[in-house]
Design an enzyme around this catalytic site. Structure first.
Site, mmCIF file in Angstrom:
data_model
loop_
_atom_site.group_PDB
_atom_site.id
_atom_site.type_symbol
_atom_site.label_atom_id
_atom_site.label_comp_id
_atom_site.label_asym_id
_atom_site.label_seq_id
_atom_site.Cartn_x
_atom_site.Cartn_y
_atom_site.Cartn_z
ATOM 1 N N ASP A 97 -2.193 21.651 -2.533
ATOM 2 C CA ASP A 97 -0.856 22.173 -2.238
ATOM 3 C C ASP A 97 -0.497 23.192 -3.327
ATOM 4 O O ASP A 97 -1.288 23.439 -4.238
ATOM 5 C CB ASP A 97 0.156 21.022 -2.155
ATOM 6 C CG ASP A 97 0.232 20.227 -3.447
ATOM 7 O OD1 ASP A 97 -0.407 20.620 -4.443
ATOM 8 O OD2 ASP A 97 0.925 19.204 -3.475
ATOM 9 N N ASP A 283 -1.461 15.501 6.453
ATOM 10 C CA ASP A 283 -1.725 14.700 5.254
ATOM 11 C C ASP A 283 -0.493 13.861 4.981
ATOM 12 O O ASP A 283 0.615 14.223 5.379
ATOM 13 C CB ASP A 283 -1.952 15.590 4.026
ATOM 14 C CG ASP A 283 -0.641 16.094 3.452
ATOM 15 O OD1 ASP A 283 -0.029 16.979 4.074
ATOM 16 O OD2 ASP A 283 -0.192 15.565 2.411
ATOM 17 N N CYS A 327 -9.684 -4.115 14.390
ATOM 18 C CA CYS A 327 -10.137 -3.120 13.414
ATOM 19 C C CYS A 327 -11.557 -3.441 12.955
ATOM 20 O O CYS A 327 -11.891 -4.601 12.730
ATOM 21 C CB CYS A 327 -9.189 -3.093 12.208
ATOM 22 S SG CYS A 327 -9.661 -1.932 10.911
ATOM 23 N N CYS A 329 -13.023 -1.943 10.244
ATOM 24 C CA CYS A 329 -13.257 -1.433 8.885
ATOM 25 C C CYS A 329 -13.901 -2.510 8.020
ATOM 26 O O CYS A 329 -13.926 -3.680 8.364
ATOM 27 C CB CYS A 329 -11.955 -0.923 8.251
ATOM 28 S SG CYS A 329 -10.944 -2.179 7.437
ATOM 29 N N CYS A 332 -11.534 -5.475 7.100
ATOM 30 C CA CYS A 332 -11.307 -6.425 8.189
ATOM 31 C C CYS A 332 -12.579 -7.200 8.534
ATOM 32 O O CYS A 332 -12.525 -8.318 9.032
ATOM 33 C CB CYS A 332 -10.744 -5.709 9.409
ATOM 34 S SG CYS A 332 -9.010 -5.233 9.153
ATOM 35 N N HIS A 358 -8.369 -0.253 3.870
ATOM 36 C CA HIS A 358 -7.987 -0.580 5.252
ATOM 37 C C HIS A 358 -7.030 0.453 5.829
ATOM 38 O O HIS A 358 -7.232 0.947 6.944
ATOM 39 C CB HIS A 358 -7.355 -1.967 5.364
ATOM 40 C CG HIS A 358 -6.688 -2.159 6.701
ATOM 41 N ND1 HIS A 358 -7.403 -2.458 7.841
ATOM 42 C CD2 HIS A 358 -5.400 -2.004 7.101
ATOM 43 C CE1 HIS A 358 -6.576 -2.492 8.879
ATOM 44 N NE2 HIS A 358 -5.354 -2.223 8.452
#
Lengths: 376, 376
Positions: A97, A283, A327, A329, A332, A358
């Site tokens: 930024d 973002d 989920c 991931c 999880c 997560h």
């Protein structure tokens, strides 16, 4: 030539499935970009970022904050280390930024003039000055694939008159940013190593919550010809319908062959919605910041409704289920709510690590699904 | 039957290359065990622990602290979650200490009697009582592969008379620990699931810095017949020669076919030395605690001397080398000293994560090399 944007398919709703090619690699769009404030996505190792989420593809592009890196360790140090990619050991695309948002939100004793902004560091109170030119010099030293023009962030709410005046300053600063960037862009640390490629400077549409000003701002910036356009100053407390309306009005004006980036959004259902409207990049600190406060995103069983679970609640103390049973991931797959609650309650460092992994996987998977729907 | 210990080879110096088979898997010895205080090796995800170090084999056995888990989240909760392995998502061997050391070092207002120890929680000041019987009940509920007898840790330095008296109490408590353990061991959470296997209770040799008392303590414990023996009360501030001497005198008495565990050691050169003397298991918080303070282990270039680098030093601000150029861990493969210094100086959570991974890899690699030398 540092950027190529190919739209593979555009849906009826305006959403586009695309590929953004940058000096450090390709990014499938629409994309969510995790925020790596001080050249670190807080608590998450880079190798995990690279492989996070169900697809295992992980984050393809991340942000770093110019304001933070300017103050610590200093942009010239980062330049001497070869730029922010080498500094943090991340060889995929990055975006910085302009530093403007943090100057306006974090620092003290700001004095704004046409020339730029004088402010005091939130770290040690030392005095600094940011102008469009200085922001460009700092961002070129950092060397992210995408840099942003230096803009004024108007306070919210603001009147039409105040917003128009601020927008005028933002446009003048955008022109000055572009001029400096074009003159200095060959100084990016990896210029020779990447065969004379340079960074890409995106313009930022402002205009507050006024559709006419948004339209005017977008038109002015398009005249300046940037390789991509951001929509700034949204998600600052206004109702969701207003955010949506401002994005829609701005998208009408922006060219269809350039990537569009909405800054600082949002909740999982928001990034899905805006992605399907034609926003290519987003973002937000929300997934990582919420994670550090024990707030975990999940879908209600058998529904697509996204909720935030507060893992510190007593009801999870003996809950052997993963955060989200749908989920896939790595968190999880391995850990229970009971364990994650224990880590949070005990103030263990692993809590922020696992919670952040997560939540980021949840965001990356959401966009992976959106890309699938837009391609299908 | 929950333990098998096979000595593959014994070197002239007494060091043995072995395999310790436990209910949750095999452990190559001599081994260093990372400390997972509250069912988490601080800041390090379990999947990283499993694959850490040059060999990629990672940690094969880790510790958890009975005192900490008893207070939070509570041992009965851990039992209901299926034991500490399932609770933390770790399917390899584990060891719990007896809680004694933390009762003596962390808690307030201790009252010691022959019966046990009354103490106040360091968390909330609440009053608790630990006896050998209670320590066994707690450790059986946690369900680590190896449990430890409840012993008194004598203050240091202590006179011969005081040490002898304390040792007497430790022996009485060891007998009571064993009695309770034998009566209750079938209550371990995974008893049926693992075909009637149980935990293994190790005795602890005390005797302070007095060789005659160490000998007497070892003899008394061997009479009680444990499947493994620990040497406790060392590395509490005494000179290194004294530690070595006490270990050597104790090893002379302990049976050659049982694993020997020296508790709470040590520096990398110490674990190497003791491993080569015939110690099979060691644990220490040093690699992870030092990591959180920015202290990183490395070998001096071209030498085997281990030093601790203080990553916060200014001299590393632009140092593009890895922590240790001879180290092959994932941290040294990817990150520079300059970046690690930046993370530490900025108070970033990733600092503790990466520093801990490196230091643990350094320890695991040290023992991998020692095992190679003992086998060769």
């Amino acid at each position: 030539m540092g950027l190529k944007f190919e739209v593979l398919k555009t849906s009826d709703g305006g959403g586009r499935r695309g590929v953004l090619s940058l000096p450090h690699g390709d990014v499938q769009t629409p994309v969510f970009m995790p925020v790596g404030t001080a050249a670190t996505v807080k608590a998450v190792p880079q190798d995990v970022l690279e492989t996070n989420g169900a697809s295992g593809v992980g984050a393809r592009i991340i942000l770093a904050n110019t304001y933070h890196l300017y103050l610590r360790p200093g942009h010239e140090l980062v330049r001497r280390m070869g730029g922010v990619h080498k500094f943090m050991g991340w060889d995929r695309p990055m975006l910085t930024d302009s530093g403007g948002f943090q100057v306006f939100s974090l620092s003290k004793l700001r004095k704004i003039s046409d020339e730029g902004v004088e402010f005091r560091s939130h770290l040690d109170g030392s005095k600094h000055f940011f102008s469009p030119e200085h922001s460009m010099d700092v961002q070129i030293a950092l060397g992210a694939d995408v840099a942003m023009v230096f803009d004024e962030c108007v306070e919210t709410p603001a009147t039409w008159e105040r917003t128009k005046q601020s927008m005028g300053l933002t446009h003048a600063w955008a022109a000055r940013s572009k001029e400096r960037f074009e003159a200095e862009k060959h100084r990016v640390p990896w210029f020779e190593e990447r065969g004379g490629q340079t960074q890409n400077l995106f313009g930022i549409v402002q205009g507050g919550m006024y559709a006419d000003l948004r339209k005017e701002s977008a038109e002015r910036l398009v005249e300046m010809e940037f390789p991509g356009y951001a929509i700034g100053g949204l998600a600052v407390g206004e109702p969701r319908e207003v955010t949506r309306e401002m994005i829609a009005r701005t998208l009408e004006v922006l060219p269809k062959d350039k990537p569009v980036y909405v800054m600082g959004v949002g909740y999982p259902d928001e990034i899905e919605e805006y992605g399907k409207m034609g926003v290519d990049m987003m973002d937000c600190v929300l997934p990582t910041r919420a994670a550090r406060h024990g707030l975990l995103f999940m879908r209600e069983p058998g529904s697509s409704t996204v909720v935030r679970m507060n893992i510190k609640k007593k009801e999870y103390a003996e809950d052997q289920r993963p955060i989200d049973e749908s989920c896939t991931c790595r968190v999880c797959a391995r850990y229970t709510r009971a364990y994650l609650r224990h880590l949070y309650s005990s103030g263990e460092a692993l809590s922020a690590v696992l919670n952040s992994i997560h939540n980021l996987a949840f965001y990356l998977d959401t966009m992976e699904r959106v890309r699938g729907e837009l391609a299908g």
